[in-house]
Design an enzyme around this catalytic site. Structure first.
Site, PDB file in Angstrom:
ATOM      1  N   GLU A 239       3.461 -18.687 -12.061  1.00 43.63           N
ATOM      2  CA  GLU A 239       4.658 -18.365 -11.275  1.00 43.63           C
ATOM      3  C   GLU A 239       5.123 -19.600 -10.491  1.00 43.63           C
ATOM      4  O   GLU A 239       6.325 -19.894 -10.435  1.00 43.63           O
ATOM      5  CB  GLU A 239       4.324 -17.225 -10.321  1.00 43.63           C
ATOM      6  CG  GLU A 239       5.450 -16.762  -9.427  1.00 43.63           C
ATOM      7  CD  GLU A 239       4.962 -15.682  -8.462  1.00 43.63           C
ATOM      8  OE1 GLU A 239       5.189 -15.834  -7.240  1.00 43.63           O
ATOM      9  OE2 GLU A 239       4.339 -14.701  -8.929  1.00 43.63           O
TER      10      GLU A 239
ATOM     11  N   LYS B 234      -5.045 -12.691 -12.135  1.00 33.58           N
ATOM     12  CA  LYS B 234      -3.947 -12.618 -11.159  1.00 33.58           C
ATOM     13  C   LYS B 234      -3.694 -13.989 -10.542  1.00 33.58           C
ATOM     14  O   LYS B 234      -2.548 -14.385 -10.309  1.00 33.58           O
ATOM     15  CB  LYS B 234      -4.291 -11.595 -10.066  1.00 33.58           C
ATOM     16  CG  LYS B 234      -3.248 -11.498  -8.939  1.00 33.58           C
ATOM     17  CD  LYS B 234      -1.846 -11.190  -9.478  1.00 33.58           C
ATOM     18  CE  LYS B 234      -0.892 -10.698  -8.400  1.00 33.58           C
ATOM     19  NZ  LYS B 234      -0.740 -11.568  -7.246  1.00 33.58           N
TER      20      LYS B 234
ATOM     21  N   HIS C  37      -1.847 -15.998 -13.069  1.00 37.94           N
ATOM     22  CA  HIS C  37      -0.468 -15.482 -13.062  1.00 37.94           C
ATOM     23  C   HIS C  37       0.322 -16.135 -11.938  1.00 37.94           C
ATOM     24  O   HIS C  37       1.452 -16.607 -12.143  1.00 37.94           O
ATOM     25  CB  HIS C  37      -0.491 -13.960 -12.887  1.00 37.94           C
ATOM     26  CG  HIS C  37       0.823 -13.353 -12.479  1.00 37.94           C
ATOM     27  ND1 HIS C  37       1.303 -13.419 -11.172  1.00 37.94           N
ATOM     28  CD2 HIS C  37       1.766 -12.671 -13.178  1.00 37.94           C
ATOM     29  CE1 HIS C  37       2.468 -12.824 -11.109  1.00 37.94           C
ATOM     30  NE2 HIS C  37       2.769 -12.357 -12.306  1.00 37.94           N
ATOM     31  N   ASN C  38      -0.254 -16.179 -10.749  1.00 36.02           N
ATOM     32  CA  ASN C  38       0.459 -16.762  -9.614  1.00 36.02           C
ATOM     33  C   ASN C  38       0.664 -18.261  -9.793  1.00 36.02           C
ATOM     34  O   ASN C  38       1.695 -18.806  -9.391  1.00 36.02           O
ATOM     35  CB  ASN C  38      -0.308 -16.485  -8.322  1.00 36.02           C
ATOM     36  CG  ASN C  38      -0.164 -15.053  -7.859  1.00 36.02           C
ATOM     37  OD1 ASN C  38       0.256 -14.178  -8.619  1.00 36.02           O
ATOM     38  ND2 ASN C  38      -0.522 -14.784  -6.624  1.00 36.02           N
TER      39      ASN C  38
ATOM     40  N   SER D  83       0.725  -7.204  -9.385  1.00 37.32           N
ATOM     41  CA  SER D  83       1.894  -8.072  -9.316  1.00 37.32           C
ATOM     42  C   SER D  83       3.167  -7.269  -9.520  1.00 37.32           C
ATOM     43  O   SER D  83       3.196  -6.297 -10.265  1.00 37.32           O
ATOM     44  CB  SER D  83       1.816  -9.169 -10.378  1.00 37.32           C
ATOM     45  OG  SER D  83       2.950 -10.010 -10.288  1.00 37.32           O
TER      46      SER D  83
ATOM     47  N   GLY E  69       0.818  -1.204   0.000  1.00 36.47           N
ATOM     48  CA  GLY E  69       0.000   0.000   0.000  1.00 36.47           C
ATOM     49  C   GLY E  69       0.852   1.255   0.000  1.00 36.47           C
ATOM     50  O   GLY E  69       0.598   2.197  -0.770  1.00 36.47           O
TER      51      GLY E  69
END
Length: 493
Positions: free
Chosen positions: A200, A193, A196-197, A138, A24
């Site tokens: 990964e 996402k 994507h992970n 990401s 953040g």
């Protein structure tokens, strides 16, 4: 603490950010760098005070010690970005925040939320006249600070409102395109996402297997391995994960020890890879590389059990791989590259099927384009994927794109030799082997599943299809001469 600002307290902010953990904070500073006026709030006031006193000193960032104060600092229609831990914390903040907002205001969840939660929240807030966006982020701390890959999903008009801000803070692909773009309705952004992970996980496991083969099969030292990996990073394997692997292999601590060698061989996981595998199983999409990567992490966590098993079970003791080392390394490079192609092909196929299942306006090629910079799986290879989908927008499977047909043809001999050598040496390559098995299964027009159809019909009268009849027709054979013609009804499992 009272509401404070580094500039005129009467200025209204473009966006509010709730949650000042490291991601953040870095996103807020990134926004400020790009002349986006930000107001911040954190549940623990001391965190906000420390941020404003230290990292935010000299910026235009405003701060509040209440959600009410934060909302009052925002331009209408308001936009609030949540950077809080996924799960119950997101619902708790939404419950407090939503009553303070007006119709047409937008809440963005920038955490690693599970996409079913995003779909639910979007539907609930829509009934209250509020927009909701699930935003995959990401790139880790560095990406958040200097340019992440951003994966937004939700109502398109909500995205259009914040697109200029997101495009300014996003990473830029080599051709200058911002790594952000609307991916589809409700949970599409968080689904992308999640995939994507999962990819990964696959990338990391494939690299770990490559390291294992070099270390235990070729008996290479860490510096030698690091030099090889650095050299590979100048070619088609050029990527962030390959780059940092070279750094890791060379790194030493204050005592002169190679850091990698003193790290326990038990990998943790936060669950996003498992979510991806479960989603693929639910949709009936083969995602074998990610599934094996998740399983390998689970097996790694059973450290005590493995140490005990080592004293009982026999097999090759990670024996030396014979052959000219440079030739073996060349094959290993090709095996890693080919396996990586398969892993991405499987992940993009999952995106394709999810789009159809959930009726999302989601294009796998558009998702891959957002991964070209800023994120953990960023690589030169993603330019090739983006190009393949732009050349053939309705590409069924990445493996069928002309560029990758040629790449796999060139890499295939070394890939097969590598998997065979690993098996003979007793060195496990679950992800690499799974990738090769998928490739061999996918390229066969007729496989052995006719046997499975026959078995299911034999023991359960589940019926089967015939090669000489339309596929919608179902048949049952009386395997045991029972004389009965009753079937259980066909179904797809």
């Amino acid at each position: 603490m009272s509401d404070t600002t580094q500039s005129n307290p009467q200025d209204l902010a473009d966006i509010g950010v709730v949650g000042l953990a490291v991601m953040g904070q870095n996103l807020v500073l990134n926004m400020d760098d790009h002349n986006i006026d930000v107001a911040v709030y954190n549940r623990t006031t001391a965190v906000t005070e420390a941020f404003m006193r230290d990292r935010a000193e000299g910026t235009r960032i405003q701060a509040s010690d209440t959600l009410e104060g934060l909302v009052a600092q925002l331009k209408a229609p308001r936009t609030v970005l949540l950077m809080v831990q996924a799960g119950r914390a997101v619902d708790a903040v939404i419950d407090q925040l939503a009553p303070l907002l007006d119709e047409g205001d937008l809440i963005i969840d920038g955490g690693n939320s599970h996409y079913p939660d995003t779909r639910r929240r979007e539907a609930e807030l829509k009934e209250r006249g509020l927009y909701f966006m699930g935003l995959g982020v990401s790139g880790g701390e560095e990406g958040a600070r200097h340019g992440p890959s951003l994966m937004p999903g939700g109502q398109p008009e909500a995205y259009e409102r914040v697109a200029p801000m997101l495009e300014r803070i996003a990473a830029k692909a080599p051709n200058g395109e911002p790594c952000v773009g609307w991916l589809g309705e409700d949970g599409a952004g968080h689904f992308v996402k999640m995939v994507h992970n999962g990819i990964e996980y696959g990338d990391m496991q494939l690299i770990a297997e490559t390291y294992d083969l070099m270390k235990h099969g070729l008996k290479m030292g860490n510096d030698a391995m690091g030099d090889v990996v650095k050299r590979w990073n100048d070619g088609p394997l050029d990527s962030y994960l390959i780059e940092i692997t070279g750094d890791i292999l060379h790194e030493r601590n204050a005592e002169g020890e190679t850091v990698l060698d003193v790290i326990l061989d038990a990998a943790g996981q936060k669950g996003t890879g498992r979510w991806t595998a479960i989603s693929a199983l639910e949709q009936g999409v083969p995602l074998t590389v990610v599934e094996e990567a998740v399983a390998a992490r689970s097996l790694s966590a059973a450290k005590d059990e493995r140490v005990h098993a080592e004293t009982i079970l026999s097999g090759p003791e990670a024996g030396l791989i014979e052959g000219e080392s440079e030739a073996v390394l060349s094959d290993l490079h090709d095996a890693l590259y080919a396996s990586k192609i398969v892993s991405y092909a499987q992940g993009l196929a999952l995106l394709r099927d999810a789009a159809a299942h959930y009726e999302w306006t989601l294009n796998p090629g558009s998702a891959a384009a957002l991964w070209r910079a800023g994120c953990i799986i960023r690589s030169r290879f993603l330019d090739d994927i983006t190009g393949a989908f732009r050349e053939t927008p309705n590409l069924t499977n990445l493996l069928l794109a002309p560029f990758f047909v040629k790449a796999l043809e060139a890499a295939q001999p070394g890939w097969r030799r590598t998997v065979a050598r690993a098996a003979e040496a007793g060195i496990p390559t679950p992800a690499m082997s799974a990738a090769l098995s998928y490739f061999d299964g996918y390229r066969r027009g007729r496989g052995p599943a006719n046997m499975i159809q026959a078995q299911r019909d034999y023991f359960g009268a589940h019926t089967f299809q015939r090669i000489d009849r339309p596929q919608e027709e179902r048949f049952h054979h009386d395997w045991i001469d029972s004389g009965g013609g009753v079937t259980s009804g066909g179904y797809d499992a």
